[in-house]
Design a protein around this motif. Structure first.
Motif, PDB file in Angstrom:
ATOM      1  N   GLY A  62       0.941  -1.217   0.050  1.00 29.29           N
ATOM      2  CA  GLY A  62      -0.166   0.011   0.007  1.00 29.29           C
ATOM      3  C   GLY A  62       0.659   1.261  -0.059  1.00 29.29           C
ATOM      4  O   GLY A  62       0.467   2.368  -0.598  1.00 29.29           O
ATOM      5  N   LEU A  63       1.829   1.367   0.672  1.00 28.78           N
ATOM      6  CA  LEU A  63       2.689   2.439   0.773  1.00 28.78           C
ATOM      7  C   LEU A  63       3.520   2.336  -0.504  1.00 28.78           C
ATOM      8  O   LEU A  63       3.712   3.647  -0.932  1.00 28.78           O
ATOM      9  CB  LEU A  63       3.613   2.308   1.956  1.00 28.78           C
ATOM     10  CG  LEU A  63       3.129   2.469   3.330  1.00 28.78           C
ATOM     11  CD1 LEU A  63       4.011   1.976   4.463  1.00 28.78           C
ATOM     12  CD2 LEU A  63       2.393   3.671   3.600  1.00 28.78           C
ATOM     13  N   LEU A  64       4.003   1.495  -1.048  1.00 29.38           N
ATOM     14  CA  LEU A  64       4.809   1.533  -2.445  1.00 29.38           C
ATOM     15  C   LEU A  64       3.741   2.120  -3.477  1.00 29.38           C
ATOM     16  O   LEU A  64       4.062   3.092  -4.141  1.00 29.38           O
ATOM     17  CB  LEU A  64       5.170   0.001  -2.678  1.00 29.38           C
ATOM     18  CG  LEU A  64       6.415  -0.618  -2.333  1.00 29.38           C
ATOM     19  CD1 LEU A  64       6.842  -1.963  -2.913  1.00 29.38           C
ATOM     20  CD2 LEU A  64       7.605   0.407  -2.001  1.00 29.38           C
ATOM     21  N   ARG A  65       2.570   1.775  -3.236  1.00 30.73           N
ATOM     22  CA  ARG A  65       1.690   2.214  -4.054  1.00 30.73           C
ATOM     23  C   ARG A  65       1.380   3.749  -4.224  1.00 30.73           C
ATOM     24  O   ARG A  65       1.389   4.386  -5.509  1.00 30.73           O
ATOM     25  CB  ARG A  65       0.273   1.565  -4.087  1.00 30.73           C
ATOM     26  CG  ARG A  65       0.268   0.039  -4.736  1.00 30.73           C
ATOM     27  CD  ARG A  65      -0.992  -0.875  -4.147  1.00 30.73           C
ATOM     28  NE  ARG A  65      -1.040  -2.078  -4.652  1.00 30.73           N
ATOM     29  CZ  ARG A  65      -1.858  -3.159  -4.477  1.00 30.73           C
ATOM     30  NH1 ARG A  65      -2.854  -2.646  -3.722  1.00 30.73           N
ATOM     31  NH2 ARG A  65      -1.602  -4.305  -4.978  1.00 30.73           N
ATOM     32  N   LEU A  66       1.456   4.320  -3.063  1.00 29.15           N
ATOM     33  CA  LEU A  66       1.187   5.756  -2.832  1.00 29.15           C
ATOM     34  C   LEU A  66       2.660   6.527  -3.109  1.00 29.15           C
ATOM     35  O   LEU A  66       2.604   7.234  -4.010  1.00 29.15           O
ATOM     36  CB  LEU A  66       1.088   5.877  -1.401  1.00 29.15           C
ATOM     37  CG  LEU A  66      -0.357   5.864  -0.936  1.00 29.15           C
ATOM     38  CD1 LEU A  66      -0.497   5.466   0.797  1.00 29.15           C
ATOM     39  CD2 LEU A  66      -1.448   6.598  -1.393  1.00 29.15           C
ATOM     40  N   GLY A  67       3.808   5.834  -2.780  1.00 27.86           N
ATOM     41  CA  GLY A  67       4.833   6.417  -2.863  1.00 27.86           C
ATOM     42  C   GLY A  67       5.359   6.453  -4.594  1.00 27.86           C
ATOM     43  O   GLY A  67       5.924   7.239  -5.169  1.00 27.86           O
ATOM     44  N   ASP A  68       4.800   5.309  -5.212  1.00 31.97           N
ATOM     45  CA  ASP A  68       5.335   5.095  -6.583  1.00 31.97           C
ATOM     46  C   ASP A  68       4.462   6.012  -7.419  1.00 31.97           C
ATOM     47  O   ASP A  68       5.114   6.727  -8.589  1.00 31.97           O
ATOM     48  CB  ASP A  68       5.421   3.748  -6.981  1.00 31.97           C
ATOM     49  CG  ASP A  68       6.389   2.940  -6.390  1.00 31.97           C
ATOM     50  OD1 ASP A  68       7.564   3.327  -5.935  1.00 31.97           O
ATOM     51  OD2 ASP A  68       6.353   1.239  -6.555  1.00 31.97           O
ATOM     52  N   ASN A  69       3.270   6.421  -7.158  1.00 27.33           N
ATOM     53  CA  ASN A  69       2.530   7.245  -7.992  1.00 27.33           C
ATOM     54  C   ASN A  69       3.123   8.753  -7.889  1.00 27.33           C
ATOM     55  O   ASN A  69       3.370   9.351  -8.999  1.00 27.33           O
ATOM     56  CB  ASN A  69       1.088   7.480  -7.496  1.00 27.33           C
ATOM     57  CG  ASN A  69       0.028   6.160  -7.551  1.00 27.33           C
ATOM     58  OD1 ASN A  69       0.336   5.366  -8.585  1.00 27.33           O
ATOM     59  ND2 ASN A  69      -0.975   5.884  -6.837  1.00 27.33           N
TER      60      ASN A  69
END
Lengths: 283, 283
Positions: free
Chosen positions: A41-48
């Motif tokens: 979930g955190l990767l998804r936020l940060g990668d966006n």
């Protein structure tokens, strides 16, 4: 201009978050699948924000007028700053000693979790603005929901980011209306941009098992829960911009799970080359 | 179509080469400055074909018709093959154990020795062909001169490469004539391409100390010695193509000494990312 979203929609995640209120969950200390879900979930936020920030930074020095050049560069900087926070927390949750920089610069395509939307090429200025608007209109409600996260660290980052993103949305809304309801040329370009990018918006609202885990624990909202509000806001803005909402609901997807378009490899090559060529370089 | 260059122009380098005939010079066994000059000279040859090969390969899958797509890809492959030979020999001369791959994938911008011409963006199909034509018209006479090199290893590579490059020049000449003397649209595009790239042709004929060393030893011709023949051939082709030779003689330069345009960094990022991300990767 339509008023900004008021984020009043209650949903299962919000209810769960209320139940968890008052305690800061540290789910990475509990079940392994919850820790994995939180990392994802955190990767998804940060990668966006990492990838869109890089894309928008490509405009630096090329925007049609100086004020827009500076505004785009500031938007990119905000997103890169948010990336540091999200990926920094992701590394902490993972517990393997990877920093935000390590996660940004040393992962390959299949480990990136951004939406396909944000890796789309910039196109012309109007297309860049349309992509930004459709993203911002999702990003702000997402952050508002995250401000009620049962994980206090997430709520704190979301609160900080939401102030910046409120301004991003205000600005991209304003420009989409001005260019859509502008000259015949600008209207045509904005409609073409909208039609072109529309199939990449659906992925923002399609959840998977990780999302379900996180929503159950009140940590993050389900992607689906953000749809109604996004639809209402985007419809209102497009009406004011005299633009026609595309009818199809086909959605390209896979980015959130690591299946990307050919564009991402080129972005990473440019973005990561320095850290790859000079490992551990500092300044 | 004008006949291909006959390479009959005698020059100082050719005379020196004749004097050295019959013996294979190994200048890297002699003076350090000669070894340095030879290493530079070989990098210049190999980097030209490396960077132009990469540029042309960007067309793969994008050319206007299938036959041209395949022809461009083949041209790119020829040039990459030549790169392997030139940089392989450069590594041998350097004597520090660097392979052709090391030299191609692990040098940074300031260590690249290619002409600025070959790092120019592709532009449209006509611009790519014009760049190729102007390069080929220099490349073939260069290789023909190198076939008379006092260093047998260089003469051998040049002989192999000249067969491929004869065909490149025949093909690019043919297309420049057809597109220049074609429709009004194609004529205008070819003239614009010629005007745009012209200031990057002068660097092919500007020598420095390394060139002088190599010419004295009969190893490589001076850049200046190739000018008359290039001028005559290019002029004849442009006439047949109904294109006007630009009048200015301003020459952007520095590439052969390691001072490059902003484009080279982006080329290297794409080209080198894999070897940088996965050091020593094999398949």
């Amino acid at each position: 201009m339509p008023s900004l979203p008021d984020m009043a929609t209650p949903d299962a995640a919000a209810r769960a978050q209320e139940q968890a209120a008052g305690q800061t969950a540290r789910p990475e200390d509990t079940a392994p699948e919850m820790r994995a879900a939180l990392f994802e979930g955190l990767l998804r936020l940060g990668d966006n924000t990492l990838i869109l920030g890089h894309r928008v930074s490509e405009w630096c020095g090329h925007a049609p007028v100086l004020e827009e050049d500076i505004a785009l560069a500031n938007t990119a900087l905000d997103m890169i700053g948010q990336t540091q926070l999200w990926l920094g927390l992701a590394g902490e949750v993972e517990g393997q000693g990877r920093s935000a920089d390590d996660l940004a610069y040393l992962r390959d395509v299949w480990d990136m979790r951004n939406l396909l939307l944000v890796e789309r090429p910039n196109g012309d200025f109007g297309a860049t603005l349309m992509r930004q608007f459709l993203f911002d209109a999702w990003h702000l409600p997402m952050l508002k929901a995250l401000m009620r996260s049962s994980d206090q660290r997430i709520a704190d980052i979301a609160e900080k980011a939401s102030k910046e993103v409120s301004y991003h949305l205000e600005r991209s809304t304003d420009l989409v209306v001005r260019l859509g309801d502008g000259t015949r040329e600008s209207h045509a370009r904005m409609q073409a941009a909208l039609d072109d990018i529309w199939p990449y918006t659906g992925e923002m609202f399609i959840g998977d098992g990780h999302d379900a885990h996180l929503a159950e624990a009140g940590i993050m909202p389900t992607p689906e829960s953000l749809r109604t509000e996004w639809d209402a806001y985007v419809d209102a803005v497009l009406r004011e911009a005299t633009l026609k909402r595309p009818e199809g609901d086909f959605a390209h997807k896979g980015g959130r799970q690591g299946t990307h378009t050919e564009h991402l490899g080129f972005i990473l090559a440019e973005m990561q080359w320095l850290q790859r060529a000079y490992p551990g370089a500092k300044w």
